[in-house]
Scaffold this motif. Sequence first.
Motif, PDB file in Angstrom:
ATOM      1  N   ILE A 187       1.006  -1.195  -0.147  1.00  0.00           N
ATOM      2  CA  ILE A 187      -0.041  -0.086   0.039  1.00  0.00           C
ATOM      3  C   ILE A 187       0.825   1.300   0.101  1.00  0.00           C
ATOM      4  N   ASP A 188       0.808   2.001  -1.099  1.00  0.00           N
ATOM      5  CA  ASP A 188       1.682   3.044  -1.325  1.00  0.00           C
ATOM      6  C   ASP A 188       1.123   4.471  -0.708  1.00  0.00           C
ATOM      7  N   ASP A 189       1.910   5.332  -0.219  1.00  0.00           N
ATOM      8  CA  ASP A 189       1.184   6.558   0.191  1.00  0.00           C
ATOM      9  C   ASP A 189       0.439   6.345   1.509  1.00  0.00           C
ATOM     10  N   PHE A 190       0.898   5.592   2.306  1.00  0.00           N
ATOM     11  CA  PHE A 190      -0.018   5.353   3.413  1.00  0.00           C
ATOM     12  C   PHE A 190      -0.041   6.669   4.502  1.00  0.00           C
ATOM     13  N   ALA A 249       9.499   3.152   4.864  1.00  0.00           N
ATOM     14  CA  ALA A 249       9.309   4.537   5.134  1.00  0.00           C
ATOM     15  C   ALA A 249      10.008   5.020   3.721  1.00  0.00           C
ATOM     16  N   GLU A 250       9.042   6.050   3.111  1.00  0.00           N
ATOM     17  CA  GLU A 250       9.780   6.717   1.828  1.00  0.00           C
ATOM     18  C   GLU A 250       9.838   8.081   2.108  1.00  0.00           C
ATOM     19  N   GLY A 251      10.922   8.604   1.237  1.00  0.00           N
ATOM     20  CA  GLY A 251      11.284  10.090   1.260  1.00  0.00           C
ATOM     21  C   GLY A 251      12.204  10.285   2.645  1.00  0.00           C
TER      22      GLY A 251
HETATM   23 CA    CA Z   1       4.969   6.655  -2.326  1.00  0.00          CA
END
Ligand code: CA
Length: 285
Positions: free
Chosen positions: A184-187, A241-243
């Motif tokens: 699940i992206d951008d959660f 964790a992204e970004g």
């Molecule tokens: Ca994303």
Amino acid sequence: YKAMLKSKENGGNLYTFYRSSFQIITSENLALQTSLGYALEREELEVYYQPKVSLRTGKIVGAEALLRWNHSQLGIISPARFIPIAEETNLIVPIGEWVLKTACQQTKGWHNAGFSDLRIAVNISARQFNQPDLYSRVYQLLIETGLDPKYLELELTESVLMQNTEVSIVRLTAFKALGVQIAIDDFGTGYSSLSYLQQFPFETLKIDKSFIGKVNSDPKTKLITKNIIQMAHDLKLNLVAEGVETQAELNFLYYNDCDEMQGYLFDKPLNVRDFEERLLAGKSL
Ligand code: CA
Ligand code: C2E
Ligand code: CA
Ligand code: CA
């Protein structure tokens, strides 16, 4: 705002106001639309790879495939700009399929070269997910490229899954049976809760970068992020964790037991040559 209020009183103006700005946007988009239609055959599209790093070992465990468009006249155009156009025009279907194929082929190559545990994540947009034959296309691509399904991960946003929850459950269940992973992206940017999302079969949760960017400056965000990580672990989910841009953010994630990180602190999305350089050098955190 004043102009809008005024035109509300006398009707017609509002339409004129919107129409003119709308036209400017569409004529620009139309030009992009046309050239995007040729981008594949002109070989202007390129897949970049951003490393995903394990917080336990510090090693690269996979990559996210991110599309780049080298426009002949306009230079590099951001996916944030052209993916929505590709969506509107359905061009996302052939383009998305090309990304899937390129990324799977590339990853199979890396496996053959000895990096045999590398996972590849590919973004799937709404239109693509709603293609009734997505499953069979993915299945076909896996056979063609010889990539073991367990190394492929599809990144989907909550909003895509939420459009038609019953259909989404059926589709995700089929991918699960095949062995393909779902993330699940951008959660956190959607409106759903983790408990609601639990109706979908998926393995990985990617916390949106808007949270990561604030964990050390905003106590509330810090608390929410801690709770997301905790809850995800209780649910046996893999957490990415992204970004991640700073050492302080990394420390926070490390002490809160996040599984993987992705971000400029380690690397930005890289072309094949640069990504391979990192692999060969054994680059780690
Ligand atoms: Ca994303
Ligand atoms: P996304 O899936 O959320 O991808 C993560 C975005 O965050 C990427 O932007 C990535 O370059 C950027 N990013 C990574 N680390 C950092 C960081 O430390 N700081 C900051 N500020 N940003 C970071 P990018 O490559 O511009 O892609 C934007 C969006 O375009 C993606 O968001 C995704 O929704 C879409 N996209 C890109 N490639 C594809 C594709 O092949 N297919 C589809 N359907 N969508 C794609
Ligand atoms: Ca993504
Ligand atoms: Ca995003």
